[in-house]
Design a protein around this motif. Structure first.
Motif, PDB file in Angstrom:
ATOM      1  N   ASP A 189       1.527  14.528  -1.384  1.00 29.82           N
ATOM      2  CA  ASP A 189       0.167  15.191  -1.939  1.00 29.82           C
ATOM      3  C   ASP A 189      -0.922  14.995  -0.712  1.00 29.82           C
ATOM      4  O   ASP A 189      -1.918  15.667  -0.759  1.00 29.82           O
TER       5      ASP A 189
ATOM      6  N   ARG B 137      -4.411  -7.566  -6.821  1.00 27.45           N
ATOM      7  CA  ARG B 137      -3.811  -8.167  -5.597  1.00 27.45           C
ATOM      8  C   ARG B 137      -4.297  -8.069  -4.161  1.00 27.45           C
ATOM      9  O   ARG B 137      -4.342  -8.686  -3.247  1.00 27.45           O
TER      10      ARG B 137
ATOM     11  N   ASP C 168       0.736  -1.297   0.070  1.00 22.36           N
ATOM     12  CA  ASP C 168      -0.107  -0.271   0.103  1.00 22.36           C
ATOM     13  C   ASP C 168       0.900   1.451   0.007  1.00 22.36           C
ATOM     14  O   ASP C 168       0.275   2.511  -0.058  1.00 22.36           O
TER      15      ASP C 168
ATOM     16  N   LYS D 167       3.806   0.986  -4.405  1.00 22.31           N
ATOM     17  CA  LYS D 167       4.608   0.485  -5.430  1.00 22.31           C
ATOM     18  C   LYS D 167       4.152   0.146  -6.718  1.00 22.31           C
ATOM     19  O   LYS D 167       4.793   0.579  -7.923  1.00 22.31           O
ATOM     20  N   THR D 168       2.895  -0.218  -6.824  1.00 22.36           N
ATOM     21  CA  THR D 168       2.251  -0.315  -8.127  1.00 22.36           C
ATOM     22  C   THR D 168       2.111   0.680  -9.116  1.00 22.36           C
ATOM     23  O   THR D 168       2.301   1.051 -10.057  1.00 22.36           O
ATOM     24  N   THR D 169       1.543   1.737  -8.076  1.00 24.54           N
ATOM     25  CA  THR D 169       1.586   3.253  -8.825  1.00 24.54           C
ATOM     26  C   THR D 169       2.744   3.703  -9.409  1.00 24.54           C
ATOM     27  O   THR D 169       2.988   4.111 -10.517  1.00 24.54           O
TER      28      THR D 169
HETATM   29  P1  G4P Z   1       1.240  -1.023  -3.410  1.00 22.32           P
HETATM   30  O1  G4P Z   1       1.625  -1.643  -4.807  1.00 22.32           O
HETATM   31  O2  G4P Z   1       2.484  -0.695  -2.673  1.00 22.32           O
HETATM   32  O3  G4P Z   1       0.336  -1.822  -2.444  1.00 22.32           O
HETATM   33  O4  G4P Z   1       0.587   0.306  -3.318  1.00 22.32           O
HETATM   34  P2  G4P Z   1      -0.463   1.057  -4.532  1.00 22.32           P
HETATM   35  O5  G4P Z   1       0.381   1.312  -5.717  1.00 22.32           O
HETATM   36  O6  G4P Z   1      -1.483  -0.281  -5.052  1.00 22.32           O
HETATM   37  O7  G4P Z   1      -1.170   1.967  -3.860  1.00 22.32           O
HETATM   38  C1  G4P Z   1      -1.959   2.040  -2.548  1.00 22.32           C
HETATM   39  C2  G4P Z   1      -3.084   2.988  -2.433  1.00 22.32           C
HETATM   40  O8  G4P Z   1      -2.086   4.369  -2.397  1.00 22.32           O
HETATM   41  C3  G4P Z   1      -3.579   3.308  -3.912  1.00 22.32           C
HETATM   42  O9  G4P Z   1      -5.142   3.898  -3.409  1.00 22.32           O
HETATM   43  C4  G4P Z   1      -3.040   4.367  -4.493  1.00 22.32           C
HETATM   44  O10 G4P Z   1      -3.787   5.134  -5.343  1.00 22.32           O
HETATM   45  C5  G4P Z   1      -2.669   5.148  -3.467  1.00 22.32           C
HETATM   46  N1  G4P Z   1      -1.649   6.091  -4.005  1.00 22.32           N
HETATM   47  C6  G4P Z   1      -0.269   5.623  -4.584  1.00 22.32           C
HETATM   48  N2  G4P Z   1       0.523   6.526  -4.550  1.00 22.32           N
HETATM   49  C7  G4P Z   1       0.122   7.644  -4.074  1.00 22.32           C
HETATM   50  C8  G4P Z   1       0.302   8.825  -3.976  1.00 22.32           C
HETATM   51  O11 G4P Z   1       1.337   9.654  -4.517  1.00 22.32           O
HETATM   52  N3  G4P Z   1      -0.558   9.796  -3.447  1.00 22.32           N
HETATM   53  C9  G4P Z   1      -1.866   9.443  -2.960  1.00 22.32           C
HETATM   54  N4  G4P Z   1      -2.693  10.330  -2.715  1.00 22.32           N
HETATM   55  N5  G4P Z   1      -2.319   8.182  -3.141  1.00 22.32           N
HETATM   56  C10 G4P Z   1      -1.271   7.385  -3.602  1.00 22.32           C
HETATM   57  P3  G4P Z   1      -6.399   2.975  -3.378  1.00 22.32           P
HETATM   58  O12 G4P Z   1      -7.463   3.633  -2.994  1.00 22.32           O
HETATM   59  O13 G4P Z   1      -6.135   1.757  -2.467  1.00 22.32           O
HETATM   60  O14 G4P Z   1      -6.450   2.211  -4.670  1.00 22.32           O
HETATM   61  P4  G4P Z   1      -7.111   2.832  -5.986  1.00 22.32           P
HETATM   62  O15 G4P Z   1      -8.581   2.795  -5.575  1.00 22.32           O
HETATM   63  O16 G4P Z   1      -6.574   4.036  -6.041  1.00 22.32           O
HETATM   64  O17 G4P Z   1      -6.754   1.817  -6.866  1.00 22.32           O
END
Ligand code: G4P
Length: 532
Positions: free
Chosen positions: A143, A51, A21, A24-26
Motif C-alpha cells: 500500500d 520493542r 520493521d 512481522k508484528t503487524t
Molecule cells: P516488525 O515487527 O517487523 O519490526 O514490524 P512492525 O509490524 O512493528 O511494523 C513496522 C512498521 O511498519 C509499523 O509502523 C507498522 O505500522 C508498519 N507496517 C507494517 N505493515 C505495514 C503495511 O502493510 N503497510 C504499511 N504502510 N505499513 C506497515 P510504525 O510507524 O513504525 O509503527 P506504528 O506507529 O504504526 O505502530
C-alpha cells in the motif's frame, strides 16, 4: 468404518522471519485476528512499540514479560490448528531465533516491498535453508510506494538462490494501490470504500480484462498488472508443491498486513500446502516419525524469570511423536530421571490453559525449577536425543569481574543457570582465572548483569579479553586432542558441558592454528545434545 485422520495431520507449526520493521508484528496480529485468536487489534502491536524502545534494560525486561506469554501462539481456523512460534525481533537474541526455527515445519518470510531482502532476513533464511524448512514469502507494505513487483521477485530469486513462484500480484502500489489480484483463484481483493482502503472483499473476476477491474482500476495500473502476469508466467516457476516442501521454491504473496491484504491467503496456503509435523532426527541414526505411538519431544527454548522472586522456568517442548496426556511421566533422557508433567501449558494469544492432551507439532510449556535445558529430550523411556539444535560460536567474549569475591558461588550458579537457558555461553579457562562469557550480541551482556543482580544478588562487570572468537575443538584420536590441549593451555577453556574450546585472538589465528593442526577439528557450532 472410517478412521479419523491422526490429529497431528491438522497441525501447522510455523514461525515468521523478517528484518526488523518489515511488519512481522503487524502480520502476527492480523493472522491471530483472522484465526479468531484475538478479539481486537492492538495486543501484538503494543509489543512492537515496546520493542522499538529498547534503549535500556528496563525496557528489555518489559519486552521479555510480554513476549513470554506470546512465545507460542496457538489458534484454530477451519479445522486446522496453527502454532505460531514467535522469534525475538532484536538480532542480539538471534540464537534464540535459530533454535526456535528447529521447532517449526515452515516459515513465513516477510519482506518490505520498498527494501527487498535485508541482512537479518538473509541470515534467518540461511538457517531455514540448512534445515530445508519450506518458506512462504510475503511481500508486505504494497500500500506504500515500493519496488516494482518483478524487481522484488528477481531479487529474492538471485539473493537467496531460490525458485520463486508468484501466487498473487499487487494491483498498483502506493498512491495507485487498488488491491491484490489472484489469477489462480480468479479473485480481485479490494476495498469496499475508497481506493487503497482496508481489504474488505474478494470479487470473483474472469481475468484481467474483467469489467470489474477495467472499470475500477486506472489504465496504467491495469497495463502494468497485465504485463506482470504475462512476464510472471513466462519468467518464473509454476508452483510445485514438492519443490516447495523440499525448500527449493518459495511461493510469493503480495500484501499489506496493515490493511489486511494477503493475510487470509497465507492462512489458506498454510492449511493447504504447508507440511504437517515432520520427522525429527535423533542420535544413533534414529528418525522420530510423528505417527509413532510413544511420546517424544525436545526443549527448544527455556524462559526463566516469569516471576523474578521464584526461580521457576518454563521449558518449551515441541512434541515430535505420540499423544501426550497431562500427568504423564516422561523420561528426561540427559538426567536419566523420570519427571511427572502435571501442569503443562498451552499458549493462546490472550491466555494460557492447562494442556490436557497434545499432539506432534504442538508446543507445551513445562514448568520446572531448572532441570530442563535447551536441547533436552523427553521420551517414554527410550534413550535418544533429538539432534540438530546448534550452539553458535560467540562473537563477543568478556571476562567476568566480580565486585565481591565472597559471591563466587552465586555468580557461578547464576551464570550456569543463564547458560542453561541459552542466554549466554560460559567458558571456564583451564588456568583458573575468572570465567569468560560469550554472547552473539552486546545487548545480552546487559541482560546478564541485570539478572545476576536481581535474581542472584551478585554484582558483576565485564572486562575485555584479547579473544575475538571461540571454536569447539575435537579430534578422532583422544590422545592427540589431549596433547593439543596441554600444549595450548593458555588458550583452551571448557564450556558449560566441559567440552574443550579454543579461544582465538583473531580470525587470522583461526586460520593459522587450523592449518598448523590439520588433525584437530575447529567447529563454529556444536550440537547441544547433552550426553553425560
Ligand atoms: P516488525 O515487527 O517487523 O519490526 O514490524 P512492525 O509490524 O512493528 O511494523 C513496522 C512498521 O511498519 C509499523 O509502523 C507498522 O505500522 C508498519 N507496517 C507494517 N505493515 C505495514 C503495511 O502493510 N503497510 C504499511 N504502510 N505499513 C506497515 P510504525 O510507524 O513504525 O509503527 P506504528 O506507529 O504504526 O505502530
Amino acid at each position: 468404518m472410517t478412521t479419523a485422520a491422526a490429529p497431528y495431520l491438522a497441525r501447522r507449526t510455523f514461525a515468521i522471519i523478517s528484518h526488523p520493521d518489515a511488519g512481522k508484528t503487524t502480520l502476527t496480529e492480523k493472522l491471530l485476528l483472522s484465526g479468531g485468536a484475538i478479539r481486537a487489534a492492538g495486543q501484538v502491536r503494543a509489543r512492537g512499540e515496546r520493542r522499538r524502545a529498547r534503549s535500556d534494560w528496563m525496557k528489555i525486561e518489559q519486552e521479555r514479560g510480554i513476549s513470554v506469554s506470546s512465545s507460542v501462539m496457538t489458534f484454530e481456523r477451519r479445522g486446522i490448528i496453527y502454532n505460531l512460534l514467535d522469534t525475538p525481533g532484536h538480532e542480539d537474541f538471534s540464537e534464540d531465533t535459530y533454535r526456535t526455527l528447529t521447532a517449526v515445519d515452515a516459515a513465513i518470510m516477510v519482506i518490505d516491498a520498498a527494501k527487498g531482502i535485508e541482512t537479518q532476513t538473509r541470515k534467518l533464511f540461511e538457517v531455514c535453508r540448512l534445515r530445508d524448512i519450506p518458506i512462504i514469502t510475503f511481500v508486505n507494505k504494497i500500500d506504500r510506494e515500493g519496488r516494482h513487483a518483478l524487481e522484488i521477485l528477481d531479487e529474492i530469486q538471485e539473493a537467496l538462490a531460490l525458485d520463486v513462484s508468484p501466487m498473487t500480484w499487487p494491483v498498483g502500489m502506493g498512491s495507485d494501490f487498488f488491491g491484490v489480484y489472484d489469477g489462480k483463484k480468479h479473485l480481485f481483493c479490494t476495498s469496499d470504500g475508497e481506493r487503497g482502503g482496508p481489504y474488505t472483499q474478494a470479487k470473483p473476476v474472469t481475468g484481467i480484462d474483467d469489467p470489474i477491474l477495467v472499470d475500477t482500476v486506472f489504465d496504467r495500473v491495469l497495463a502494468e498488472l497485465s504485463e506482470n502476469v504475462e512476464l510472471g508466467e513466462a519468467g518464473y516457476a509454476a508452483f510445485d508443491p514438492e519443490s516447495f516442501l523440499e525448500g527449493h521454491l518459495t511461493p510469493v504473496f503480495f500484501g499489506s498486513a496493515l490493511r489486511d491484504y494477503g493475510v487470509e491467503d497465507l492462512l489458506d496456503f498454510i492449511a493447504e500446502h504447508a507440511p504437517a509435523p515432520h520427522s525429527q532426527p535423533a542420535t544413533g541414526g534414529r528418525v522420530i516419525a510423528p505417527d509413532e505411538p510413544d511420546v517424544t519431544g525436545f526443549v527448544f527454548k527455556v524462559q526463566a524469570n516469569m516471576d523474578p522472586k521464584h526461580r521457576d522456568r518454563i521449558a518449551f517442548v515441541r512434541l515430535c511423536s505420540g499423544t501426550f496426556k497431562r500427568g504423564m511421566r516422561l523420561k528426561h533422557v540427559r538426567a536419566g530421571k523420570s519427571i511427572a508433567v502435571s501442569a503443562p501449558i498451552f499458549f493462546f494469544a490472550e491466555e494460557r490453559e492447562i494442556a490436557e492432551e497434545a499432539f506432534p507439532g504442538d508446543v507445551i510449556g513445562v514448568p520446572n525449577h531448572g532441570q530442563l535445558r535447551v536441547g533436552d529430550t523427553l521420551t517414554e523411556g527410550e534413550e535418544i536425543h533429538v539432534t540438530g539444535l546448534p550452539a553458535f560460536a560467540p562473537e563477543v567474549l568478556r571476562r567476568v569481574r566480580l565486585s565481591d569475591t565472597m559471591r563466587v558461588k552465586q555468580m557461578r550458579q547464576g551464570l550456569q543457570d543463564l547458560a542453561e537457558e541459552g542466554l549466554v555461553q560460559i567458558f571456564k579457562p583451564d588456568l583458573g582465572s575468572n570465567w569468560i562469557v560469550g554472547v552473539v550480541g552486546m545487548l545480552q551482556l546487559d541482560v546478564v548483569i541485570d539478572r545476576l543482580k536481581n535474581e542472584y544478588t551478585t554484582e558483576i562487570g565485564f572486562e575485555t579479553v584479547p579473544y575475538t572468537t571461540a571454536r569447539w575443538i575435537e579430534c578422532a584420536d583422544p590422545l592427540k586432542l589431549q596433547k593439543f590441549i596441554e600444549a595450548n593451555r593458555m588458550s583452551v577453556a571448557l564450556d558449560r558441558d566441559d567440552k574443550p574450546v579454543f579461544l582465538f585472538k583473531s580470525n587470522w589465528e583461526v586460520n593459522y592454528i587450523g592449518e598448523k593442526n590439520p588433525d584437530i577439528g575447529f567447529r563454529e557450532t556444536r550440537e547441544i545434545v547433552h550426553t553425560h
